[in-house]
Design a protein around this motif. Structure first.
Motif, mmCIF file in Angstrom:
data_model
loop_
_atom_site.group_PDB
_atom_site.id
_atom_site.type_symbol
_atom_site.label_atom_id
_atom_site.label_comp_id
_atom_site.label_asym_id
_atom_site.label_seq_id
_atom_site.Cartn_x
_atom_site.Cartn_y
_atom_site.Cartn_z
ATOM 1 N N ALA A 1 0.833 -1.210 0.000
ATOM 2 C CA ALA A 1 0.000 0.000 0.000
ATOM 3 C C ALA A 1 0.864 1.255 0.000
ATOM 4 O O ALA A 1 0.568 2.233 -0.706
ATOM 5 C CB ALA A 1 -0.923 -0.015 1.219
ATOM 6 N N ALA A 2 1.940 1.236 0.777
ATOM 7 C CA ALA A 2 2.839 2.394 0.813
ATOM 8 C C ALA A 2 3.478 2.643 -0.546
ATOM 9 O O ALA A 2 3.729 3.795 -0.929
ATOM 10 C CB ALA A 2 3.919 2.184 1.881
ATOM 11 N N VAL A 3 3.715 1.577 -1.291
ATOM 12 C CA VAL A 3 4.318 1.708 -2.614
ATOM 13 C C VAL A 3 3.414 2.499 -3.559
ATOM 14 O O VAL A 3 3.885 3.190 -4.461
ATOM 15 C CB VAL A 3 4.638 0.320 -3.199
ATOM 16 N N VAL A 4 2.094 2.411 -3.356
ATOM 17 C CA VAL A 4 1.178 3.194 -4.181
ATOM 18 C C VAL A 4 1.487 4.689 -4.032
ATOM 19 O O VAL A 4 1.482 5.432 -5.019
ATOM 20 C CB VAL A 4 -0.289 2.905 -3.794
ATOM 21 N N GLY A 5 1.776 5.124 -2.813
ATOM 22 C CA GLY A 5 2.168 6.522 -2.600
ATOM 23 C C GLY A 5 3.465 6.862 -3.293
ATOM 24 O O GLY A 5 3.637 7.969 -3.819
ATOM 25 N N VAL A 6 4.396 5.900 -3.328
ATOM 26 C CA VAL A 6 5.676 6.111 -4.015
ATOM 27 C C VAL A 6 5.463 6.236 -5.519
ATOM 28 O O VAL A 6 6.074 7.071 -6.189
ATOM 29 C CB VAL A 6 6.657 4.962 -3.694
ATOM 30 N N ILE A 7 4.570 5.395 -6.079
ATOM 31 C CA ILE A 7 4.277 5.462 -7.513
ATOM 32 C C ILE A 7 3.597 6.778 -7.863
ATOM 33 O O ILE A 7 3.859 7.371 -8.909
ATOM 34 C CB ILE A 7 3.402 4.273 -7.940
ATOM 35 N N LEU A 8 2.723 7.269 -6.968
ATOM 36 C CA LEU A 8 2.096 8.578 -7.186
ATOM 37 C C LEU A 8 3.148 9.675 -7.231
ATOM 38 O O LEU A 8 3.094 10.574 -8.081
ATOM 39 C CB LEU A 8 1.087 8.854 -6.075
ATOM 40 N N ASN A 9 4.128 9.594 -6.342
ATOM 41 C CA ASN A 9 5.223 10.572 -6.362
ATOM 42 C C ASN A 9 5.993 10.497 -7.667
ATOM 43 O O ASN A 9 6.341 11.527 -8.259
ATOM 44 C CB ASN A 9 6.171 10.309 -5.191
ATOM 45 N N LEU A 10 6.267 9.267 -8.131
ATOM 46 C CA LEU A 10 6.983 9.091 -9.398
ATOM 47 C C LEU A 10 6.192 9.705 -10.548
ATOM 48 O O LEU A 10 6.771 10.355 -11.431
ATOM 49 C CB LEU A 10 7.220 7.603 -9.649
ATOM 50 N N THR A 11 4.876 9.510 -10.534
ATOM 51 C CA THR A 11 4.024 10.067 -11.581
ATOM 52 C C THR A 11 4.145 11.582 -11.637
ATOM 53 O O THR A 11 4.295 12.170 -12.717
ATOM 54 C CB THR A 11 2.553 9.670 -11.334
ATOM 55 N N LEU A 12 4.083 12.227 -10.478
ATOM 56 C CA LEU A 12 4.178 13.689 -10.439
ATOM 57 C C LEU A 12 5.592 14.165 -10.755
ATOM 58 O O LEU A 12 5.789 15.174 -11.440
ATOM 59 C CB LEU A 12 3.751 14.201 -9.056
ATOM 60 N N PHE A 13 6.594 13.415 -10.256
ATOM 61 C CA PHE A 13 7.989 13.804 -10.459
ATOM 62 C C PHE A 13 8.359 13.816 -11.941
ATOM 63 O O PHE A 13 8.977 14.755 -12.449
ATOM 64 C CB PHE A 13 8.904 12.847 -9.690
ATOM 65 N N LEU A 14 7.966 12.749 -12.653
ATOM 66 C CA LEU A 14 8.264 12.680 -14.078
ATOM 67 C C LEU A 14 7.272 13.494 -14.901
ATOM 68 O O LEU A 14 7.634 14.097 -15.911
ATOM 69 C CB LEU A 14 8.244 11.216 -14.547
ATOM 70 N N GLY A 15 6.011 13.508 -14.462
ATOM 71 C CA GLY A 15 4.973 14.173 -15.235
ATOM 72 C C GLY A 15 5.123 15.677 -15.302
ATOM 73 O O GLY A 15 4.821 16.295 -16.334
ATOM 74 N N LYS A 16 5.626 16.298 -14.237
ATOM 75 C CA LYS A 16 5.720 17.765 -14.237
ATOM 76 C C LYS A 16 6.701 18.277 -15.281
ATOM 77 O O LYS A 16 6.491 19.337 -15.876
ATOM 78 C CB LYS A 16 6.106 18.280 -12.849
ATOM 79 N N ASP A 17 7.757 17.526 -15.545
ATOM 80 C CA ASP A 17 8.724 17.955 -16.553
ATOM 81 C C ASP A 17 8.206 17.731 -17.966
ATOM 82 O O ASP A 17 8.697 18.339 -18.916
ATOM 83 C CB ASP A 17 10.043 17.201 -16.377
ATOM 84 N N VAL A 18 7.218 16.852 -18.104
ATOM 85 C CA VAL A 18 6.613 16.625 -19.417
ATOM 86 C C VAL A 18 5.523 17.655 -19.686
ATOM 87 O O VAL A 18 5.445 18.219 -20.773
ATOM 88 C CB VAL A 18 6.033 15.196 -19.504
ATOM 89 N N VAL A 19 4.693 17.921 -18.687
ATOM 90 C CA VAL A 19 3.577 18.857 -18.853
ATOM 91 C C VAL A 19 4.039 20.305 -18.696
ATOM 92 O O VAL A 19 3.516 21.205 -19.368
ATOM 93 C CB VAL A 19 2.463 18.524 -17.838
ATOM 94 N N PHE A 20 5.023 20.540 -17.826
ATOM 95 C CA PHE A 20 5.571 21.891 -17.620
ATOM 96 C C PHE A 20 7.079 21.863 -17.885
ATOM 97 O O PHE A 20 7.889 21.953 -16.952
ATOM 98 C CB PHE A 20 5.304 22.376 -16.195
ATOM 99 N N PRO A 21 7.500 21.725 -19.136
ATOM 100 C CA PRO A 21 8.931 21.574 -19.439
ATOM 101 C C PRO A 21 9.779 22.781 -19.065
ATOM 102 O O PRO A 21 10.984 22.644 -18.846
ATOM 103 C CB PRO A 21 8.941 21.340 -20.959
ATOM 104 N N GLY A 22 9.168 23.946 -18.993
ATOM 105 C CA GLY A 22 9.941 25.148 -18.673
ATOM 106 C C GLY A 22 9.852 25.588 -17.241
ATOM 107 O O GLY A 22 10.414 26.620 -16.862
ATOM 108 N N GLY A 23 9.149 24.842 -16.409
ATOM 109 C CA GLY A 23 8.971 25.212 -15.015
ATOM 110 C C GLY A 23 7.495 25.200 -14.646
ATOM 111 O O GLY A 23 6.613 25.234 -15.501
ATOM 112 N N LEU A 24 7.225 25.140 -13.337
ATOM 113 C CA LEU A 24 5.844 25.024 -12.859
ATOM 114 C C LEU A 24 5.125 26.369 -12.893
ATOM 115 O O LEU A 24 4.980 27.055 -11.875
ATOM 116 C CB LEU A 24 5.839 24.451 -11.436
#
Length: 442
Positions: free
Chosen positions: A373-396
């Protein structure tokens, strides 16, 4: 409960076909690998039950090295013995190794060609969509009670806001589960009862909670034999480099470094990679920080575990050390991957009896469910960590929002979840999208 399995053993040829396919389509890192294996092995083929799948995954997460590959080795071994484990583990890595070798040669030969870079950029939104899909799939299976949601939320907060390592989170979750078991035992017992209801159809699966694996008893003689075989396999390339390759000191450093990495970095790819990056760039000077970042980008575009990026590190180390030699870089890549992934087979083959013995334990089961169950939180973090650079390549900020990438993430999710589009076709479409964006300058 009966020990017999009502589901028949799948043919080795059918399993071989899946392991070969998995090596070519397992994009999205660990989350993507788990989602693909769970969808095929649990949901479609019923080769292994949900409880056994996540129990093995939780154990593998406590081992050094890539947990997804170790899970594949374990399931392959349970299905078809030693040859099944060897085939599953090897095919998990080999396709991505050869793809990464080709990309590394292109990288040093032609540099960052704009159209190639654009194609890779087109792939990144699809990778994020694959990870999001895996997040929902794993979450549905592992978040079975309020306690599980709390554990996932705490894990996410720890890693996202405080940058606490995955290893620390796993160890803390284990301690939390032990504490809850002794202070509030009814909480975990209620969870166990709910899980029992979810697993009433265990007998439909070939590997289920009641089945007993062959050779599941611990034998000292067998362990010593496995250690001897491992040592011989480790020494063969080492001896080759000593006898035939120039500058043995470089090869010895590379071999010892990646062997050490494989044995002492617990927590999967995301604990291994920072360690490798720090030493390869700052201490060993094998490649520059910019080249390390490019290696991450290349690894994200290949199937297989994200830790495959160590192959790029090895390639650049050999390439730079031997004066821009592609041949030496290629040999270094093969050596790096061999010594990084070889210990995974030892962990699973030698530790198999312990995994089997722990499966019947109520205490171990409750603890590992909370870890999953804790790993689900880790995967959510990974999603946001990688996703922000794809959706906001120049910064948040809204002015840097890449609308087309965001739209393609949504479309990719719909294609996979609603229309069940094969991942391979999605990757081809995404590469084409990147090329179209480059041509149209959008």
């Amino acid at each position: 409960m009966p020990d017999k399995r009502s589901a028949g053993r799948p043919e080795f040829k059918e399993a071989l076909k899946f392991w070969f396919k998995l090596g070519w389509i397992s994009f999205g890192g660990t989350a993507g690998h788990i989602a693909i294996m769970h969808d095929f092995l649990v949901d479609k083929k019923k080769w292994i039950s949900n409880s056994r799948f996540f129990h093995a995954l939780s154990i593998c997460m406590l081992l050094p090295g890539p947990e997804a590959q170790q899970l594949a080795i374990y399931i392959g071994k349970q299905l078809h013995g030693r040859k099944g484990g060897l085939v599953a583990g090897a095919l998990f890595v080999l396709p991505s190794m050869f793809i990464l070798l080709g990309l590394s040669i292109i990288y040093v030969s032609y540099g960052n060609l704009p159209w190639i870079y654009a194609m890779f950029n087109g792939l990144k939104p699809a990778v994020i969509a694959i990870i999001i899909g895996a997040l929902f799939k794993v979450g549905q299976k592992s978040l079975q009670s309020a306690l599980h949601y709390v554990a996932a939320g705490i894990a996410f907060v720890c890693i996202f806001f405080f940058n606490i390592s995955l290893l620390t989170i796993i160890m803390a979750t284990i301690l939390l589960a032990i504490g809850i078991r002794y202070v509030f035992p009814r909480v975990l017992k209620a969870d166990a009862e709910q899980d029992e209801q979810l697993s009433v159809n265990e007998q439909e699966y070939f590997i289920n909670k009641f089945s007993v694996a062959e050779n599941h008893q611990f034998e000292l003689k067998q362990l010593l034999l496995q250690l001897l075989v491992f040592l011989l396999l480790w020494l063969l390339p080492f001896t080759f480099f000593y006898l035939f390759c120039p500058d043995f000191f470089f090869w010895k450093t590379l071999i010892l470094f990646f062997t050490q990495t494989a044995f002492f970095t617990i927590g999967g790819s995301y604990t291994v990679l920072p360690y490798v990056a720090q030493f390869a760039v700052s201490k060993l000077n094998w490649l520059s920080k910019l080249q390390m970042v490019d290696g991450f980008a290349l690894a994200e575009t290949t199937p297989g575990p994200l830790i495959i990026v160590v192959g790029f590190v090895g390639f650049m180390a050999g390439f730079n050390h031997f004066h821009a030699s592609i041949a030496m870089g290629s040999i270094a890549l093969f050596a790096t991957i061999f010594y990084t992934f070889l210990p995974c087979f030892l962990y699973v083959f030698a530790g198999g009896p312990l995994i089997e013995k722990s499966h019947g334990s109520e205490v171990v089961s409750q603890i590992l469910k909370l870890v999953t169950a804790a790993v689900v939180g880790v995967i959510l973090n990974l999603t946001l960590f990688l996703g922000k650079d794809v959706v906001f390549p120049g910064g948040l900020s809204w002015e840097h929002l890449d609308v087309l990438s965001l739209i393609w993430i949504v479309i990719s999710l719909v294609l996979m979840q609603r229309f069940k589009l094969n991942v391979v076709y999605l990757i081809v479409l995404s590469l084409g999208l990147g090329l179209v964006r480059f041509v149209l300058k959008v």
